[in-house]
Write a protein that holds these residues in place. Sequence first.
Motif, PDB file in Angstrom:
ATOM      1  N   PHE A 618       0.706  -1.466   0.024  1.00 49.13           N
ATOM      2  CA  PHE A 618      -0.812   0.263   0.171  1.00 49.13           C
ATOM      3  C   PHE A 618       1.260   1.153   0.116  1.00 49.13           C
ATOM      4  CE2 PHE A 618      -4.521  -0.690   1.516  1.00 49.13           C
ATOM      5  CZ  PHE A 618      -4.684  -1.828   0.691  1.00 49.13           C
ATOM      6  N   GLU A 622      -2.820   5.776   1.048  1.00 52.18           N
ATOM      7  CA  GLU A 622      -3.561   4.579   0.447  1.00 52.18           C
ATOM      8  C   GLU A 622      -4.418   3.348   1.312  1.00 52.18           C
ATOM      9  OE1 GLU A 622      -3.507   2.017  -3.794  1.00 52.18           O
ATOM     10  OE2 GLU A 622      -1.513   1.947  -1.842  1.00 52.18           O
ATOM     11  N   LYS A 623      -6.012   3.367   1.714  1.00 54.48           N
ATOM     12  CA  LYS A 623      -6.258   2.799   2.960  1.00 54.48           C
ATOM     13  C   LYS A 623      -7.085   1.498   3.074  1.00 54.48           C
ATOM     14  CE  LYS A 623      -5.270   6.060   5.773  1.00 54.48           C
ATOM     15  NZ  LYS A 623      -4.091   6.268   6.853  1.00 54.48           N
ATOM     16  N   VAL A 625      -8.376  -0.856  -0.956  1.00 51.83           N
ATOM     17  CA  VAL A 625      -7.780  -0.632  -2.907  1.00 51.83           C
ATOM     18  C   VAL A 625      -9.019  -1.729  -3.612  1.00 51.83           C
ATOM     19  CG1 VAL A 625      -6.593  -2.038  -4.156  1.00 51.83           C
ATOM     20  CG2 VAL A 625      -5.737  -0.580  -2.588  1.00 51.83           C
ATOM     21  N   SER A 648      -7.917  -4.319   2.660  1.00 48.52           N
ATOM     22  CA  SER A 648      -7.402  -3.432   2.969  1.00 48.52           C
ATOM     23  C   SER A 648      -6.391  -4.137   4.306  1.00 48.52           C
ATOM     24  CB  SER A 648      -8.548  -1.958   4.204  1.00 48.52           C
ATOM     25  OG  SER A 648      -9.140  -2.629   4.713  1.00 48.52           O
ATOM     26  N   ARG A 785       0.450  -2.854  -9.831  1.00 50.08           N
ATOM     27  CA  ARG A 785       1.029  -1.423  -9.714  1.00 50.08           C
ATOM     28  C   ARG A 785       2.016  -1.087 -10.533  1.00 50.08           C
ATOM     29  NH1 ARG A 785       0.380   0.921  -5.313  1.00 50.08           N
ATOM     30  NH2 ARG A 785       1.999   2.376  -5.168  1.00 50.08           N
TER      31      ARG A 785
END
Length: 785
Positions: A618, A622-623, A625, A648, A785
């Motif tokens: 993360f 970011e909390k 996705v 998360s 990513r």
Amino acid sequence: METPTLFICLYIICLSVFGLSTAADTLSSGQSMKDGDKLVSTGQSFELGFFSPGNSKNRNFFWVANRDKPLTDSHGFLTFSHDGDLVLVNQSKSVVWSSNLSRVVKNPVAQLLDTGNLVLRENSSLNSDDYRWQGFDHPSDTLLPGMKLGWDVKIGFERCLTSWKSKDDPSPGDYTFRLNINGLPRFELFGIQYNGSSMASNPVIKPLFFYGENQMYLLYEVSKSEFIIRLLTNHTGWLQLYVASTRSNAWNIMYSIPNDKCDAYGACGANGICRINRDPICDCLKGFVPKSPEQWDLLNWTGGCTRRIPINCTKEEGFLKLANVKIPDLLEFWLNNNMSLEECEAECLKNCSCTAYANSDVRGVSGCLLWFGSLLDVKEYKEDNYGQALYIRLPKSELDFVHNSAKKKRMVIAILMSAIAALFLSATVYCHQIQNRIIKSKGSKIKEEDVDLPLFDLATIVNAMNGFSEDSLIGAGGFGPVYKGNLFTGQEVAVKRLSRDSRQGLEEFENETILIAKLQHRILVGLLGCCMERDERILVYEYMQNKSLDYFIFDSEKCLLLDWEKRFDITIGIARGLLYLHHDSRLQVIHRDLKASNILLDGSLSPRISDFGLARIFAGDEKEVKTRRIIGTSGYMSPKYAFDGKFSVKSDIFSFGMLLLEIVSGKRNRGFCHPSHQHSLLGHAWLLWSANRATEVIDGCLYDLVEPQVQRCIHIGLLCVQKFANDRPAMSSIVAMLGNESASLPRPKQPGFIMERSSMDSSAISKHEELHSINAVSMTTLDGR
């Protein structure tokens, strides 16, 4: 009645195989026992009666009285003679076995104790330890806790174990396990010296050795009351330690002797030393050379070794210390228990025939033991705290040669290491460039700067895994097969090899390689390196001796080896590992596949989190996705991830809670079945919690549990699996809750997934079928990513 087979003897047997019995535990004067009768100990642990070996497939015999004189029909009986002897007589009233008392017992009683000991005493002393005779003084092939193995020196009485002749013939066989007190006391099994302390690390037993003027013996105590143990000398020459629980009828072998090739007596011949970690295992002692080099070339070491330079009894001779060895057999020796080690050395130098010396006391406190002639049956132990130091007599020229060789070796190693370091640096740069081009040509997303791991060449891996043979295979997963092997350094490793037909394996390989290379924590499994040569994608891990957590907690027998204290330690370890991943590492990592099979256990049963193929890094902001591909293991995925694809740190919290409930209960969440409802294990635990009956979920294997601590773990587990992610605690809070028993806990809300899939709406099953992994094996999704 049908005539029985050849042997009908007395036996003692663990009753857990057959269930409870109401038979008496005593036989009094005037009474007798015939075929079909039996004595049963008060605690229902042991049984005494007649048996025929051919009809005893499921029985575990501990003691046989008439080993040399079997009854040939079913008309024999056990009774008392007019002198009070316990006797076994045949149909013609001839005595075939007797307790052979030295004096008359007027009112005898035979009693079978809960230890398995058959004792004979006066009726007036029924509750005392005043035995006139006891079976424990006359063992057959088995040692039970409390039985002595050794000598009553004052009267010259020996207690030893003798194997059966065959598995169906209890007459004395070819193998004897005894304490040899000629010189230095030592245990021997058919010539193999045995150190009783080598079982001392076993968590179930506690060996005790008594060494006194009148008595020398070994006995074992059980360190945990829920276990039964027996040490067996079997008919094939093995000494085996068996353990079973008091609630089970299955015995597990926990230790065997011989357990490696070096346990074979004199494996390397005279003046040789056996090192199980070397290849070949045999070598000559320092200062000695093979007596027949051509035989040694063919790995035939029976000819042994001879001195390179004979000793000639001069002042120019000295001694070379050899540490951590099993000392040679006492063929020709001299013993003095009152000498110091320095005096022992001087004494050896006085005698031209003395070849070596050592402490006669295994603790290295005092005592002198000298050897004359050849040194036979020397073995080097792998562990530093085993064995003794042996001092071998050598001419000064040999000592100088050894010392100079060691000095030159150190210098050569230093020079070579410098050269290798330089070559390795150049080779690493070159390999990175070549492999990066290969990887890019295959569409891989690994970049040179992403991998900070040693690179193994394929030849090294193939050699370490014995050519990836079936014998080296220890498991398989979505990534591919897993092998066990040894590097050239001797280090044990586990190797994951990407299957060529694996659809997700390349992505998992990339993800795991990048992640673990950047993570360092003692609770994470250690990645030693990788191989990306040709079409191969291989990860090299440190080997975990005790496999994985699911191997223990979901097995009705092996679960006994993980008591509550150890399970709690494992839980704490996993929690701290997740805390590192979520908060303390330089990357915030979501594991996404936390489950019992991905918790590996090392030699001391400490946990290691493994399998980062599905893990996700993360970014700082970011909390949560969302992914369109939801892949993981059914039973461990949180509701939000399973249905909406959102994950998360709270997804891992859900998996941890599920794992914690499985650790406490010893049951799998997926496939859990209860006769009165269709709930999963999670739903079952919630029902019991709501009814204030949470302790009913606790694993029946746990006998030593600390109930408040276990209840607290159930409570924490339910907090972690609450339906909504915001209700679940953070990992830092979980670690604090586990470590502080006085801290108050909030009441948990209803968890998600409390019903098994069979009770879910069929449309929901169809809609989300792709979310579940049918066999509990991880599948992989690209990091994206």
